[in-house]
Write a protein that holds these residues in place. Sequence first.
Motif, PDB file in Angstrom:
ATOM      1  N   ARG A  18       0.827  -1.208   0.000  1.00 11.49           N
ATOM      2  CA  ARG A  18       0.000   0.000   0.000  1.00 11.49           C
ATOM      3  C   ARG A  18       0.858   1.254   0.000  1.00 11.49           C
ATOM      4  O   ARG A  18       2.067   1.212   0.161  1.00 11.49           O
ATOM      5  N   LYS A  19       0.171   2.386  -0.157  1.00 12.23           N
ATOM      6  CA  LYS A  19       0.823   3.690  -0.113  1.00 12.23           C
ATOM      7  C   LYS A  19       1.420   3.908   1.283  1.00 12.23           C
ATOM      8  O   LYS A  19       0.804   3.574   2.302  1.00 12.23           O
ATOM      9  N   ASP A  26       7.412   6.096  11.886  1.00 14.47           N
ATOM     10  CA  ASP A  26       8.047   5.305  12.946  1.00 14.47           C
ATOM     11  C   ASP A  26       8.435   3.919  12.448  1.00 14.47           C
ATOM     12  O   ASP A  26       9.505   3.410  12.799  1.00 14.47           O
ATOM     13  N   SER A  27       7.582   3.310  11.641  1.00 17.34           N
ATOM     14  CA  SER A  27       7.875   1.978  11.104  1.00 17.34           C
ATOM     15  C   SER A  27       9.090   2.023  10.177  1.00 17.34           C
ATOM     16  O   SER A  27       9.974   1.159  10.258  1.00 17.34           O
ATOM     17  N   LEU A  28       9.153   3.029   9.308  1.00 17.41           N
ATOM     18  CA  LEU A  28      10.312   3.164   8.416  1.00 17.41           C
ATOM     19  C   LEU A  28      11.585   3.398   9.219  1.00 17.41           C
ATOM     20  O   LEU A  28      12.609   2.767   8.943  1.00 17.41           O
ATOM     21  N   LEU A  29      11.508   4.277  10.202  1.00 22.65           N
ATOM     22  CA  LEU A  29      12.682   4.553  11.023  1.00 22.65           C
ATOM     23  C   LEU A  29      13.162   3.279  11.711  1.00 22.65           C
ATOM     24  O   LEU A  29      14.375   3.030  11.788  1.00 22.65           O
ATOM     25  N   ALA A  30      12.236   2.453  12.161  1.00 19.20           N
ATOM     26  CA  ALA A  30      12.613   1.233  12.886  1.00 19.20           C
ATOM     27  C   ALA A  30      13.505   0.325  12.043  1.00 19.20           C
ATOM     28  O   ALA A  30      14.511  -0.179  12.523  1.00 19.20           O
ATOM     29  N   THR A  74       3.201  -4.639   4.031  1.00 13.79           N
ATOM     30  CA  THR A  74       2.623  -4.976   5.325  1.00 13.79           C
ATOM     31  C   THR A  74       2.158  -6.424   5.292  1.00 13.79           C
ATOM     32  O   THR A  74       1.740  -6.928   4.244  1.00 13.79           O
ATOM     33  N   VAL A  75       2.250  -7.088   6.429  1.00 13.99           N
ATOM     34  CA  VAL A  75       1.687  -8.426   6.577  1.00 13.99           C
ATOM     35  C   VAL A  75       0.203  -8.229   6.876  1.00 13.99           C
ATOM     36  O   VAL A  75      -0.169  -7.350   7.658  1.00 13.99           O
ATOM     37  N   ARG A  80       1.455  -2.529   9.715  1.00 15.30           N
ATOM     38  CA  ARG A  80       2.750  -1.893  10.016  1.00 15.30           C
ATOM     39  C   ARG A  80       3.683  -2.134   8.838  1.00 15.30           C
ATOM     40  O   ARG A  80       3.843  -3.273   8.387  1.00 15.30           O
ATOM     41  N   ILE A  81       4.300  -1.071   8.336  1.00 16.43           N
ATOM     42  CA  ILE A  81       5.234  -1.181   7.213  1.00 16.43           C
ATOM     43  C   ILE A  81       6.484  -1.928   7.676  1.00 16.43           C
ATOM     44  O   ILE A  81       7.123  -1.532   8.655  1.00 16.43           O
TER      45      ILE A  81
END
Length: 184
Positions: A18-19, A26-30, A74-75, A80-81
């Motif tokens: 998804r977009k 936060d997910s990308l940073l993780a 995402t699963v 969550r990305i």
Amino acid sequence: MDKPDKFPLIETDRLILRKVTEKDADSLLAYLSDEEVTRHMGLAPFASIEDALDEIGWYQSIFGNGTGMRWGITVKEEDRIIGSCGFLNLSEKHHRAEIGFELSREHWGKGIAGEALHAVAAYGFKQLDLNRIEALIEPANSPSQKLVEKTGFLREGLLRDYEYTQGKFDDLYMYSMLRREFGG
């Protein structure tokens, strides 16, 4: 090759692609703060939420100007990305694009990257009318080489000093898959 007006959603057996929005920073940073994830991406590990927001802004700009599309992986049931996959350097005239991907280390070895890569390639061939999809991979990145080869990409050769990232020139292997070679 008509770029969709609205960012497309792709669903596979296990994944929703998804977009990516600012809410996903936060997910990308993780995962993009992990040196193991960014090692072969030509990026320094992310150090702040601003780095993640800049990346999301770049995803939005390439979609907006028609030069690319980057889906967040995402699963299903977990919005969550955990990675991304998509196209860059889309050429309508030549019916080709580059494909790229990365995945959170906690999800390596589960077939998720391959599932996303196959789904995005299918979208490119069927929806964007691509004839050729290219993948540029550093010689030291053998897991990504194995993944694209398993998906049906062929190594065409070595592009010497092809990119300048993080203060050095990098060699890249050129892989490609043609529409007639895609297995569905």
